[in-house]
Design a protein around this motif. Structure first.
Motif, PDB file in Angstrom:
ATOM      1  N   LEU A 176       0.827  -1.204   0.000  1.00 63.87           N
ATOM      2  CA  LEU A 176       0.000   0.000   0.000  1.00 63.87           C
ATOM      3  C   LEU A 176       0.861   1.252   0.000  1.00 63.87           C
ATOM      4  O   LEU A 176       0.601   2.206  -0.742  1.00 63.87           O
ATOM      5  N   ARG A 177       1.890   1.255   0.815  1.00 59.91           N
ATOM      6  CA  ARG A 177       2.751   2.433   0.917  1.00 59.91           C
ATOM      7  C   ARG A 177       3.510   2.684  -0.390  1.00 59.91           C
ATOM      8  O   ARG A 177       3.639   3.815  -0.838  1.00 59.91           O
ATOM      9  N   LYS A 178       4.019   1.613  -0.992  1.00 60.46           N
ATOM     10  CA  LYS A 178       4.791   1.765  -2.221  1.00 60.46           C
ATOM     11  C   LYS A 178       3.947   2.232  -3.393  1.00 60.46           C
ATOM     12  O   LYS A 178       4.467   2.796  -4.356  1.00 60.46           O
ATOM     13  N   ASN A 179       2.650   1.990  -3.313  1.00 55.13           N
ATOM     14  CA  ASN A 179       1.765   2.370  -4.411  1.00 55.13           C
ATOM     15  C   ASN A 179       0.918   3.598  -4.066  1.00 55.13           C
ATOM     16  O   ASN A 179      -0.157   3.801  -4.634  1.00 55.13           O
ATOM     17  N   ASN A 180       1.448   4.382  -3.136  1.00 57.57           N
ATOM     18  CA  ASN A 180       0.828   5.669  -2.786  1.00 57.57           C
ATOM     19  C   ASN A 180      -0.594   5.535  -2.245  1.00 57.57           C
ATOM     20  O   ASN A 180      -1.405   6.452  -2.399  1.00 57.57           O
ATOM     21  N   MET A 181      -0.894   4.409  -1.632  1.00 56.41           N
ATOM     22  CA  MET A 181      -2.182   4.247  -0.957  1.00 56.41           C
ATOM     23  C   MET A 181      -1.991   4.604   0.520  1.00 56.41           C
ATOM     24  O   MET A 181      -2.305   3.819   1.423  1.00 56.41           O
ATOM     25  N   GLU A 182      -1.467   5.789   0.752  1.00 55.56           N
ATOM     26  CA  GLU A 182      -1.113   6.187   2.117  1.00 55.56           C
ATOM     27  C   GLU A 182      -2.333   6.333   3.013  1.00 55.56           C
ATOM     28  O   GLU A 182      -2.259   6.116   4.222  1.00 55.56           O
ATOM     29  N   GLY A 183      -3.477   6.694   2.407  1.00 54.27           N
ATOM     30  CA  GLY A 183      -4.701   6.784   3.205  1.00 54.27           C
ATOM     31  C   GLY A 183      -5.051   5.448   3.824  1.00 54.27           C
ATOM     32  O   GLY A 183      -5.373   5.358   5.014  1.00 54.27           O
ATOM     33  N   ALA A 184      -4.981   4.387   3.023  1.00 56.89           N
ATOM     34  CA  ALA A 184      -5.276   3.049   3.524  1.00 56.89           C
ATOM     35  C   ALA A 184      -4.249   2.622   4.568  1.00 56.89           C
ATOM     36  O   ALA A 184      -4.599   2.028   5.598  1.00 56.89           O
ATOM     37  N   ALA A 185      -2.969   2.910   4.308  1.00 52.99           N
ATOM     38  CA  ALA A 185      -1.921   2.547   5.255  1.00 52.99           C
ATOM     39  C   ALA A 185      -2.119   3.255   6.586  1.00 52.99           C
ATOM     40  O   ALA A 185      -1.904   2.676   7.654  1.00 52.99           O
ATOM     41  N   THR A 186      -2.553   4.507   6.538  1.00 52.27           N
ATOM     42  CA  THR A 186      -2.801   5.247   7.776  1.00 52.27           C
ATOM     43  C   THR A 186      -3.961   4.640   8.548  1.00 52.27           C
ATOM     44  O   THR A 186      -3.904   4.522   9.780  1.00 52.27           O
TER      45      THR A 186
END
Length: 312
Positions: A176-186
């Motif tokens: 998730l982090r590597k694919n710019n899904m930072e919202g989900a990672a948060t």
């Protein structure tokens, strides 16, 4: 860097925001959190003090401790059976010596030294009911990757999950982090924080964790299908795009989502109950399942974009 819920994001500490503490503590095998050590030592210390109350008032008297030598006997047995010390080289342990022995192992021992000690104490014939119940309760009060299986009368410390499951979840969050899904990672880091912060089987924390886990999937689904307002609609849109070719997989997650909507207190306000009927097991399952599903959707989306751009 944009975040879908800035309030939740800034409640995390630096390590959590940077993804350096990605897993809930109950998934981190070979790790014992400080909270667990604090509670375990409190239980043992109280047992020693209850056995030696007069000793602490009168340092020259061992009478109270000798009349109830549970802890001293356990220390002797541990040194003989586990540490393999010669019997004539084991010094008799009074309350102060016993307290020093236990405190050092509980506060400084690595995970297997500490868990070996606690399992030994639980199985020892001199372990009092208060000591036994207190130590078993410690596994319920503190976020830890182990539990006590006592069904057959022989207390055995078991892992809550496998190392492989923990590694798979960690990799899912990294995807998730590597694919710019930072919202989900948060959302997932916030879900982990709720589990780690849970005290005394606080079910509201576990419900909050489940809600954040589901929000992680919703975040990814709506990033991929921005015109949809609900997770259910987003999943249907993803199916039409060919990202969800397995209908059973889609149906399975729709049912999980339906569970969180039907369980009062998870995604909807409590009306007739004080807390949602969820606990650590449900929170841990949802965390792993949602992390994996969010990563699955992310990978499918990446593959589809690559194909549309003519990249192998």
């Amino acid at each position: 860097m944009a975040h879908e819920n800035n309030n939740d994001f800034y409640k995390l500490n630096f390590s959590q925001r940077e993804g350096k503490v990605p897993l809930p503590e109950p998934m981190r095998l070979e790790y014992i959190p400080l909270r667990f050590r604090q509670l375990a030592w409190q239980v043992v210390d109280e047992e020693i003090r209850d056995s030696a109350d007069s000793f602490y008032d009168k340092p020259d008297s061992y009478s109270s401790f000798l009349s109830n030598p549970n802890v001293g006997s356990i220390v002797y047995s541990y040194k003989f059976d586990v540490l393999a010390q010669l019997h004539d080289e084991i010094e008799w342990c009074g309350p102060i010596e016993s307290a020093s022995f236990f405190k050092k192992l509980i506060s400084e021992g690595n995970y297997y030294q500490l868990l070996t000690l606690i399992e030994f104490v639980l199985r020892h014939e001199c372990c009092s009911e208060n000591l036994r119940n207190g130590l078993i309760d410690t596994f319920k009060k503190a976020p830890v990757a182990y539990f006590v299986d006592d069904k057959d009368g022989l207390p055995t410390i078991m892992p809550r999950g496998s190392r492989e499951a923990g590694e798979a979840t960690r990799q899912a969050i990294e995807t998730l982090r590597k694919n710019n899904m930072e919202g989900a990672a948060t959302h997932l880091r916030q879900a982990a924080k709720h589990i780690n912060d849970a005290r005394h089987r606080n079910d509201s924390q576990f419900a909050d964790s489940i809600r954040e886990s589901i929000n992680a999937v919703e975040s990814v689904a709506r990033r991929i299908a921005p015109n949809e307002n609900t997770l259910g609609d987003a999943l249907k849109s993803l199916e039409k795009k060919g990202l969800l070719k397995n209908k059973q997989l889609k149906k399975g997650f729709e049912q999980i989502y339906a569970y969180t909507n039907s369980e009062e207190g998870v995604r909807h306000s409590l009306v007739f109950k004080d807390s949602a009927d969820v606990g650590l097991d449900e929170a841990m399952f949802m965390f792993g399942a949602c992390a994996s599903f969010a990563a699955y959707l992310t990978n499918k989306h990446r593959q589809t974009e690559a194909e549309s751009d003519g990249i192998e």
